[in-house]
Design an enzyme around this catalytic site. Structure first.
Site, PDB file in Angstrom:
ATOM      1  N   HIS A 299      32.865  43.297  30.897  1.00 29.34           N
ATOM      2  CA  HIS A 299      32.964  43.220  32.365  1.00 29.34           C
ATOM      3  C   HIS A 299      34.023  42.184  32.757  1.00 29.34           C
ATOM      4  O   HIS A 299      34.906  42.465  33.573  1.00 29.34           O
ATOM      5  CB  HIS A 299      31.582  42.838  32.921  1.00 29.34           C
ATOM      6  CG  HIS A 299      31.520  42.573  34.384  1.00 29.34           C
ATOM      7  ND1 HIS A 299      30.865  43.403  35.254  1.00 29.34           N
ATOM      8  CD2 HIS A 299      32.015  41.552  35.145  1.00 29.34           C
ATOM      9  CE1 HIS A 299      30.960  42.912  36.484  1.00 29.34           C
ATOM     10  NE2 HIS A 299      31.652  41.778  36.444  1.00 29.34           N
ATOM     11  N   GLU A 300      33.929  40.983  32.182  1.00 32.08           N
ATOM     12  CA  GLU A 300      34.882  39.921  32.511  1.00 32.08           C
ATOM     13  C   GLU A 300      36.287  40.231  32.000  1.00 32.08           C
ATOM     14  O   GLU A 300      37.280  39.908  32.661  1.00 32.08           O
ATOM     15  CB  GLU A 300      34.396  38.573  31.973  1.00 32.08           C
ATOM     16  CG  GLU A 300      33.134  38.054  32.634  1.00 32.08           C
ATOM     17  CD  GLU A 300      33.247  37.900  34.140  1.00 32.08           C
ATOM     18  OE1 GLU A 300      34.350  37.576  34.651  1.00 32.08           O
ATOM     19  OE2 GLU A 300      32.232  38.108  34.830  1.00 32.08           O
TER      20      GLU A 300
ATOM     21  N   HIS B 148      38.135  42.334  34.538  1.00 33.12           N
ATOM     22  CA  HIS B 148      38.713  41.520  35.611  1.00 33.12           C
ATOM     23  C   HIS B 148      40.017  40.863  35.136  1.00 33.12           C
ATOM     24  O   HIS B 148      41.039  40.911  35.820  1.00 33.12           O
ATOM     25  CB  HIS B 148      37.765  40.384  36.028  1.00 33.12           C
ATOM     26  CG  HIS B 148      36.557  40.787  36.789  1.00 33.12           C
ATOM     27  ND1 HIS B 148      36.597  41.528  37.943  1.00 33.12           N
ATOM     28  CD2 HIS B 148      35.245  40.501  36.559  1.00 33.12           C
ATOM     29  CE1 HIS B 148      35.366  41.694  38.391  1.00 33.12           C
ATOM     30  NE2 HIS B 148      34.529  41.084  37.566  1.00 33.12           N
TER      31      HIS B 148
END
Length: 190
Positions: A66-67, A70
């Site tokens: 997820h990170e 980003h």
């Protein structure tokens, strides 16, 4: 947040773990083992704890993915990234500066929850494929599908500094033309 333990780099992005992460890792493993005990009482404690621990590891791998989504999009959009740190509340991408346009802010914020929702779909698909072969892996992937679905939906809540709050700020920024006003309003809503 400076990481306490440096793990290495992925795609050139430094990855670290704050010491607080070990506490939440343990709590998640215990929680998952307990859920498996309730849903599969005939399994041994060793089976439940092994799957609970594996689930905790894979959950934090999911948070890392997820990170990374980003961070990789931020880099693609010209924003430097200092690193990613996993800690007690999940993870944080350390993007060097704020986006210069609302559309950039919204895209970078949205890619994380969309990635989590994609992981949920992938783990759900794995559950369907693997469950007839291995009840243990089917149960593990089912839990990971549910946790990633929850992570994706939770991060869409329009409360700053969650991803949904950053999307909300981008929308207010785009409509008002004021980054400061958007930040104040998103902080109040958060």
């Amino acid at each position: 947040m400076n990481p306490s333990l440096r793990l290495g780099k992925i795609f050139g992005i430094p990855i670290g773990i704050n010491y607080s992460w070990f506490l939440i890792f343990l709590l998640v493993a215990i929680s998952l083992a307990y859920q498996l005990e309730k849903s599969h009482p005939t399994w041994s404690s060793a089976e439940q704890w092994t799957l609970g621990t594996a689930g905790s590891i894979l959950l934090f791998c999911s948070v890392l993915v997820h990170e990374l989504s980003h961070s990789l999009l931020a880099i693609r959009m010209g924003l430097p990234v200092h690193g990613i740190t996993l800690f007690i509340f999940g993870g944080v991408s350390q993007i060097a500066r704020e986006a210069s346009r609302p559309s950039t802010e919204a895209a970078i914020a949205l890619v994380g929850p969309l990635t989590s929702l994609g992981l949920a779909g992938g783990f759900f698909g794995l559950t369907i494929v693997v469950k007839p072969i291995s009840e243990h892996l089917g149960a593990l992937f089912s839990l990971l599908a549910l946790v990633n679905l929850s992570l994706g939906i939770f991060n869409l809540v329009p409360g700053f500094p969650l991803d949904g709050g950053r999307v909300f700020r981008a929308v207010v920024w785009a409509t008002s033309g004021s980054y400061d006003k958007a930040t104040r309003l998103a902080s109040i809503v958060g």
